[in-house]
Design a protein around this motif. Structure first.
Motif, PDB file in Angstrom:
ATOM      1  N   UNK A   6       1.143  -1.571  -0.583  1.00 49.28           N
ATOM      2  CA  UNK A   6      -0.228   0.190   0.045  1.00 49.28           C
ATOM      3  C   UNK A   6       0.309   1.199   0.439  1.00 49.28           C
ATOM      4  N   UNK A   7       0.264   2.497  -0.393  1.00 49.71           N
ATOM      5  CA  UNK A   7       1.080   3.440  -0.521  1.00 49.71           C
ATOM      6  C   UNK A   7       1.311   3.973   1.405  1.00 49.71           C
ATOM      7  N   UNK A   8       2.427   4.244   1.311  1.00 45.06           N
ATOM      8  CA  UNK A   8       3.727   4.660   2.342  1.00 45.06           C
ATOM      9  C   UNK A   8       3.485   3.391   3.684  1.00 45.06           C
ATOM     10  N   UNK A   9       3.424   2.091   2.266  1.00 45.82           N
ATOM     11  CA  UNK A   9       4.219   1.418   3.706  1.00 45.82           C
ATOM     12  C   UNK A   9       5.120   0.587   4.060  1.00 45.82           C
ATOM     13  N   UNK A  10       6.078   1.630   2.922  1.00 45.53           N
ATOM     14  CA  UNK A  10       7.597   1.410   2.819  1.00 45.53           C
ATOM     15  C   UNK A  10       8.754   0.807   1.791  1.00 45.53           C
ATOM     16  N   UNK A  11       7.410   0.764   0.896  1.00 47.76           N
ATOM     17  CA  UNK A  11       8.563   0.047   0.044  1.00 47.76           C
ATOM     18  C   UNK A  11       9.967   0.405  -0.986  1.00 47.76           C
ATOM     19  N   UNK A  12       9.660   2.247  -0.636  1.00 51.17           N
ATOM     20  CA  UNK A  12      10.758   3.045  -0.914  1.00 51.17           C
ATOM     21  C   UNK A  12      12.255   2.334  -0.163  1.00 51.17           C
ATOM     22  N   UNK A  13      11.620   2.577   1.259  1.00 56.06           N
ATOM     23  CA  UNK A  13      12.755   2.313   1.473  1.00 56.06           C
ATOM     24  C   UNK A  13      13.763   0.629   1.696  1.00 56.06           C
ATOM     25  N   UNK A  14      12.203  -0.754   1.992  1.00 51.99           N
ATOM     26  CA  UNK A  14      12.800  -2.007   2.069  1.00 51.99           C
ATOM     27  C   UNK A  14      13.854  -2.044   0.941  1.00 51.99           C
ATOM     28  N   UNK A  15      13.760  -1.293  -0.884  1.00 56.80           N
ATOM     29  CA  UNK A  15      14.493  -1.496  -2.009  1.00 56.80           C
ATOM     30  C   UNK A  15      15.210  -0.595  -1.370  1.00 56.80           C
ATOM     31  N   UNK A  19      10.611 -12.718  -8.516  1.00 55.53           N
ATOM     32  CA  UNK A  19      10.488 -13.083  -6.760  1.00 55.53           C
ATOM     33  C   UNK A  19       9.246 -11.382  -6.905  1.00 55.53           C
ATOM     34  N   UNK A  20       8.606 -12.244  -6.351  1.00 51.38           N
ATOM     35  CA  UNK A  20       7.757 -11.094  -5.885  1.00 51.38           C
ATOM     36  C   UNK A  20       7.090 -10.698  -4.341  1.00 51.38           C
ATOM     37  N   UNK A  21       7.301  -9.714  -3.623  1.00 49.99           N
ATOM     38  CA  UNK A  21       7.463  -8.650  -2.403  1.00 49.99           C
ATOM     39  C   UNK A  21       6.411  -8.226  -2.504  1.00 49.99           C
ATOM     40  N   UNK A  22       5.589  -8.530  -1.033  1.00 52.85           N
ATOM     41  CA  UNK A  22       4.623  -7.473  -0.642  1.00 52.85           C
ATOM     42  C   UNK A  22       4.883  -6.593   0.619  1.00 52.85           C
ATOM     43  N   UNK A  23       5.360  -5.720   0.873  1.00 54.76           N
ATOM     44  CA  UNK A  23       5.587  -4.722   2.135  1.00 54.76           C
ATOM     45  C   UNK A  23       4.142  -4.860   2.888  1.00 54.76           C
ATOM     46  N   UNK A  24       3.736  -5.419   4.726  1.00 57.13           N
ATOM     47  CA  UNK A  24       2.395  -5.004   5.209  1.00 57.13           C
ATOM     48  C   UNK A  24       2.790  -3.981   6.312  1.00 57.13           C
ATOM     49  N   UNK A  25       2.298  -3.219   6.366  1.00 56.00           N
ATOM     50  CA  UNK A  25       2.604  -2.158   7.021  1.00 56.00           C
ATOM     51  C   UNK A  25       0.871  -1.932   8.108  1.00 56.00           C
ATOM     52  N   UNK A  26       0.861  -1.698   8.957  1.00 54.17           N
ATOM     53  CA  UNK A  26      -0.511  -1.642   9.636  1.00 54.17           C
ATOM     54  C   UNK A  26      -0.982   0.080   9.064  1.00 54.17           C
ATOM     55  N   UNK A  27      -2.056   0.123   8.776  1.00 50.89           N
ATOM     56  CA  UNK A  27      -3.409   1.009   7.570  1.00 50.89           C
ATOM     57  C   UNK A  27      -3.448   2.757   8.599  1.00 50.89           C
ATOM     58  N   UNK A  28      -2.921   2.880  10.124  1.00 49.01           N
ATOM     59  CA  UNK A  28      -2.773   3.689  10.527  1.00 49.01           C
ATOM     60  C   UNK A  28      -1.207   4.573  10.740  1.00 49.01           C
ATOM     61  N   UNK A  29      -0.447   3.539  10.462  1.00 43.82           N
ATOM     62  CA  UNK A  29       1.177   3.723  10.258  1.00 43.82           C
ATOM     63  C   UNK A  29       1.304   4.319   9.079  1.00 43.82           C
ATOM     64  N   UNK A  39       6.027  -8.570   6.823  1.00 44.02           N
ATOM     65  CA  UNK A  39       5.361  -6.941   7.995  1.00 44.02           C
ATOM     66  C   UNK A  39       5.749  -6.465   8.640  1.00 44.02           C
ATOM     67  N   UNK A  40       5.978  -4.897   8.478  1.00 43.64           N
ATOM     68  CA  UNK A  40       6.240  -3.993   8.983  1.00 43.64           C
ATOM     69  C   UNK A  40       7.515  -2.994   8.563  1.00 43.64           C
ATOM     70  N   UNK A  41       7.674  -3.467   7.030  1.00 42.19           N
ATOM     71  CA  UNK A  41       8.141  -2.925   6.544  1.00 42.19           C
ATOM     72  C   UNK A  41      10.190  -2.708   6.599  1.00 42.19           C
ATOM     73  N   UNK A  42       9.713  -1.904   6.752  1.00 49.25           N
ATOM     74  CA  UNK A  42      11.443  -1.484   6.979  1.00 49.25           C
ATOM     75  C   UNK A  42      11.855  -1.976   8.067  1.00 49.25           C
ATOM     76  N   UNK A  43      11.180  -2.132   9.305  1.00 45.80           N
ATOM     77  CA  UNK A  43      11.617  -2.420  10.563  1.00 45.80           C
ATOM     78  C   UNK A  43      11.973  -3.769  10.906  1.00 45.80           C
ATOM     79  N   UNK A  44      11.691  -5.036   9.595  1.00 47.12           N
ATOM     80  CA  UNK A  44      11.270  -6.715   9.125  1.00 47.12           C
ATOM     81  C   UNK A  44      13.098  -6.498   9.513  1.00 47.12           C
ATOM     82  N   UNK A  45      13.796  -6.053  10.510  1.00 42.52           N
ATOM     83  CA  UNK A  45      15.177  -6.937  10.183  1.00 42.52           C
ATOM     84  C   UNK A  45      15.444  -8.299   9.238  1.00 42.52           C
TER      85      UNK A  45
END
Length: 248
Positions: free
Chosen positions: A25-34, A149-159, A207-213
């Motif tokens: 989703x938008x602002x889920x941290x995709x760019x940060x993960x990359x 390979x397909x990745x899905x960055x899953x972040x809480x909607x409030x975040x 889950x948790x995007x870029x926080x998921x080390x």
């Protein structure tokens, strides 16, 4: 149409890259993960020609707006999160050209003016790994089938909402009421209708995007193994070539 948006040229060294899709989703941290993946692989400080791992954003494939559509966008009445906002034909052809080892020139999107930045483009040189990130990259079947390979960055909607508000206000010069209205009118419904259902196509969910080390480190190790295997094969080829040249 593709010729108007993306220019290509042949490369003397053909590479067939490992293509990784990074959705969410938008602002889920995709760019940060990359960004983290590229940094951990030691690619961040390299020039475009030197990089073995490159990243492309789906927003480079927005359709060019007509005057009336741009007027709607300026009023916050155009849905940029709908599949119709993207040119999936150009997206597909560009990825195919990249997979064919061609050099591609991709436009840069100006979020403040809802148009492509004049005289500013990104040159994508042949690479070993290509990250392609965006909210709807798994929505289009032809594009989806191209990924190794397909990745899905899953972040809480409030975040995601909080990050979207911050980004739109600080980086794109929009006011809070405009951002919240746009989010509730277009972003949230589009996520639930078009983006979230594509989660089922993912090979790996983060889950948790870029926080998921842990998840990111596992992905980085997989890419590192892939790159090491390429280098190993290249060294083997050099040894074989040298041996054959001595036989002649």
């Amino acid at each position: 149409m593709a010729a108007k948006r993306v220019s290509i040229s042949s490369s003397s060294q053909v590479k067939v890259p490992f293509l990784i899709g990074v959705a969410g989703g938008t602002a889920s941290g995709k760019s940060t993960v990359c960004k983290l993946i590229i940094e951990k692989l030691g690619q961040a400080e390299m020039t475009h020609q030197e990089k073995q791992v490159v990243c492309i954003n789906q927003d480079s494939f927005y359709k060019e707006l007509t005057p009336s559509e741009r007027n709607k966008a300026l009023k916050g009445q155009y849905n940029f999160d709908h599949p119709d906002a993207y040119d999936d034909d150009v997206m597909y052809e560009t990825l195919k050209n990249i997979l064919d080892g061609k050099i591609c020139t991709i436009p840069v999107y100006d979020y403040k003016n809802y148009s492509f930045t004049k005289d500013q483009q990104i040159v994508i040189y042949p690479a070993d790994v290509v990250l392609f990130e965006g909210i709807l990259i798994f929505y289009f079947p032809a594009v989806r089938e191209l990924f190794d390979m397909k990745l899905f960055v899953d972040m809480d909607s409030d975040v995601r909402l909080a990050d979207r508000v911050t980004k739109d206000i600080m980086e794109r010069g929009r006011d809070l009421d405009q951002v919240l209205n746009f989010y509730m009118t277009f972003v949230k419904p589009a996520f639930e209708e078009f983006c979230l259902p594509t989660k089922k196509f993912a090979d790996i969910i983060i889950p948790r995007g870029a926080d998921n080390a842990v998840a990111i480190n596992l992905i980085v190790q997989h890419i590192r193994d892939f790159l090491n295997n390429i280098r190993h094969n290249e060294n083997d080829n050099k040894i074989i070539t040298a041996h054959l040249s001595r036989l002649h």
